[in-house]
Design an enzyme around this catalytic site. Sequence first.
Site, PDB file in Angstrom:
ATOM      1  N   LYS A   1      -2.815 -11.431  12.320  1.00  0.00           N
ATOM      2  CA  LYS A   1      -4.285 -11.402  12.248  1.00  0.00           C
ATOM      3  C   LYS A   1      -4.818 -12.676  11.581  1.00  0.00           C
ATOM      4  CE  LYS A   1      -5.947  -7.552  10.611  1.00  0.00           C
ATOM      5  NZ  LYS A   1      -6.396  -7.725   9.248  1.00  0.00           N
TER       6      LYS A   1
ATOM      7  N   ARG B   1       0.839  -1.196   0.000  1.00  0.00           N
ATOM      8  CA  ARG B   1       0.000   0.000   0.000  1.00  0.00           C
ATOM      9  C   ARG B   1       0.876   1.249   0.000  1.00  0.00           C
ATOM     10  NH1 ARG B   1      -2.194   0.228   4.637  1.00  0.00           N
ATOM     11  NH2 ARG B   1      -2.002  -1.887   5.415  1.00  0.00           N
TER      12      ARG B   1
ATOM     13  N   ARG C   1       1.433 -12.608  -1.722  1.00  0.00           N
ATOM     14  CA  ARG C   1       0.103 -12.934  -1.180  1.00  0.00           C
ATOM     15  C   ARG C   1      -0.564 -14.080  -1.929  1.00  0.00           C
ATOM     16  NH1 ARG C   1      -2.214  -9.104   2.884  1.00  0.00           N
ATOM     17  NH2 ARG C   1      -0.486  -7.705   3.260  1.00  0.00           N
TER      18      ARG C   1
ATOM     19  N   CYS D   1       0.835  -8.797  11.382  1.00  0.00           N
ATOM     20  CA  CYS D   1       1.129  -8.943  12.815  1.00  0.00           C
ATOM     21  C   CYS D   1       0.323 -10.077  13.450  1.00  0.00           C
ATOM     22  CB  CYS D   1       0.852  -7.644  13.550  1.00  0.00           C
ATOM     23  SG  CYS D   1       1.971  -6.326  13.084  1.00  0.00           S
TER      24      CYS D   1
ATOM     25  N   TYR E   1      -1.187  -3.316  -7.172  1.00  0.00           N
ATOM     26  CA  TYR E   1      -1.155  -4.002  -5.872  1.00  0.00           C
ATOM     27  C   TYR E   1      -2.535  -3.939  -5.200  1.00  0.00           C
ATOM     28  CZ  TYR E   1      -0.511  -5.136  -1.057  1.00  0.00           C
ATOM     29  OH  TYR E   1      -0.695  -5.710   0.183  1.00  0.00           O
ATOM     30  N   GLY E   2      -3.014  -5.071  -4.722  1.00  0.00           N
ATOM     31  CA  GLY E   2      -4.374  -5.207  -4.214  1.00  0.00           C
ATOM     32  C   GLY E   2      -4.810  -4.133  -3.223  1.00  0.00           C
TER      33      GLY E   2
ATOM     34  N   ASP F   1      -9.870  -9.983   7.964  1.00  0.00           N
ATOM     35  CA  ASP F   1      -9.322  -8.642   7.689  1.00  0.00           C
ATOM     36  C   ASP F   1     -10.233  -7.472   8.064  1.00  0.00           C
ATOM     37  OD1 ASP F   1      -7.137  -7.086   6.817  1.00  0.00           O
ATOM     38  OD2 ASP F   1      -8.014  -6.825   4.837  1.00  0.00           O
TER      39      ASP F   1
ATOM     40  N   SER G   1      -1.331  -4.827   9.783  1.00  0.00           N
ATOM     41  CA  SER G   1      -0.990  -5.761   8.714  1.00  0.00           C
ATOM     42  C   SER G   1       0.293  -6.520   9.065  1.00  0.00           C
ATOM     43  CB  SER G   1      -0.764  -4.986   7.419  1.00  0.00           C
ATOM     44  OG  SER G   1      -1.812  -4.073   7.245  1.00  0.00           O
TER      45      SER G   1
ATOM     46  N   SER H   1      -3.233 -15.479  11.083  1.00  0.00           N
ATOM     47  CA  SER H   1      -2.871 -16.714  11.792  1.00  0.00           C
ATOM     48  C   SER H   1      -3.715 -16.885  13.053  1.00  0.00           C
ATOM     49  CB  SER H   1      -1.377 -16.771  12.097  1.00  0.00           C
ATOM     50  OG  SER H   1      -1.009 -15.697  12.903  1.00  0.00           O
TER      51      SER H   1
END
Length: 624
Positions: free
Chosen positions: A276, A88, A389, A274, A222-223, A291, A272, A278
């Site tokens: 989330k 981003r 990703r 850190c 980029y998404g 997300d 992002s 998992s």
Amino acid sequence: MKEKNIELLKAKCSKESYKKLIGLNNPKLHNFIAKYTKLCNPDSVFIGNDSLEDRQHIRNEALEKGEEKKLVIEGHTVHFDGYNDQARDKAQTRYLLPPGVDLGSSLNAIDKEKGLREIHEYLKDIMVGKEMYVLFFCLGPTNSEFSIPCLQITDSGYVAHSEYILYRAGYEEFRKLGDSEDFFRYVHGAGVLENGVSKNVDKRRIYIDLEDNIVYSVNTQYGGNTIGLKKLSLRLAIHKALQEGWLAEHMLLMGVHSRKGRVTYFAGAFPSACGKTSTAMLEGETIVGDDIAYLRKKDGKIYAANVECGIFGIIRDVNPKNDPVIWEALNSEEEVIFSNILVTEEMIPYWLGDGRGMPEKGINYSGEWYKGKKDSWENEISHAHKNARYTVSLYALKNLDSKLDDPCGVEVKGIVYGGRDSSIWPPVQEAFDWTHGVITMGASLESETTAATLGKEGVRQFNPMSNLDFVSIPLGRYINNHLKFVDSVNTPPSIFSVNYFLKNKDGKYITGMEDKRVWIKWMELRVNDDVEAIKTPAGYIPKYEDLKRLFSEVLDKNYREEDYTRQFTLRIPENLAKIKRIINIYKIKAPDTPAALFRVLEEQKKRLQEARVKYGDYIAPSVF
Ligand code: SPV
Ligand code: MN
């Protein structure tokens, strides 16, 4: 005007597309599509509905136009973003500011008229020689209070394909809308492509119009910069949520399962990269989302829904040991887009930490790649990008929670805040109450930066609610909206903080990767009043006996008291320094911060100082 617009669209659409367009009886929608057709000037316009054929058409387009390539497993493709388009771009993401509106000094804004002029110049003729895809999706489950219909205009097959995987189909939602303008819109042009990759990233721009709920994005793929319904819409949703009294959060949603079959839903905010995804994927639990979640009040309770139905997840360190469920989905014939990984001659994808060793050569985000390859700054190029990703549907996961599409959402009983914090917070801690949690945990969150955004990694940054990158309203008002949110709620959710990244003085992590499975079980017991806790000046922490039992039950591990003491020792100097930093930030950056924030932090400071006088700088849990 209206007639002319329809004529223009008719000329650019195939018969089928035109039929789908006029199947939506919404002149304002037609005018908007016509406006950007005229400006972007595509050769043709494709109107997509919710059918499998249209989904397939988009998949084919991404392949035919070279934005994706087939991999060895059926249904798998690879996409590359440009070498400098891997995350981003915060610097080039700006709010279009109308005269008289003040968003505060911390938001990156540009005068609306000037910004619109600039972005419209970039959009002019950007789709010459291309097809424009006009697609309809829905944020949140359909037929629900959470639903927000979204219109995506893009010339990128990759962006369109990603959205078909990540979001619920929305053409039918648009039919129900009638002639209403109440939907989010995104206009994206990837710009000139070279080998299927956006070439002019120096002219990358992401401009957000909160007044009209439109986001423009150009010269990027980029998404996080392009997929309208992801972070572009989160910024619109935060603004909308403030007006309407709900919350739009950077949060996972998961069902935590007790031994007796009880399911308790948690929402969790992590910056992002850190932990989330998992956490949402923890063994033995069920995932609702990884997300973005919307939270609403109903009948004195809090409900939340995942706005997505897929994952755009970080693939680094996904391997059979760490993430068996994702690994299985990524090795099955489910539809998957891999981005910015390395692909070998045999069209097999490799990534960092996949547990398979590194190939000698292949194609990656830098083009042809070989071991030891360096970029023009003499930096060695890793075989895959750290922010590489995978995009996969949640329906492909065997741990999917049954309530993903429940129009009512799930009832949230616990909220978790976690950041990348090497030195302050213990592994898990519970707030005294909602206000204490919102302020000392959510609003005080700090985290070390990662590869998910452009710029230096490992820098400690203030990141309230893990949502700072997306907060589109003055920060104080955002915090106040959280405080007020539970006004008419009987029992507000319990708030917890977690820290998976705590280190010793020697720089070594002092908790294990798997330990988060225990922390969540402890939180589940607390929410359901099944265990007691120890009150410290900063919150409640677990009792050793409870963790010892959980470590044995969940991980079959012997949890030593010395580890507990080290992990849960209250670090007074670090906590006090943090409070000082946070107070300063709110004082300087957020003049409309509610007084409660300063009061609650001052009270915490006082409790910590008193404890220091009695027990010293570092206080073992046994003292409390
Ligand atoms: C994040 O960075 O928080 C993500 C991926 O979830 S992105 O789409 O880039 O926002
Ligand atoms: Mn995210």
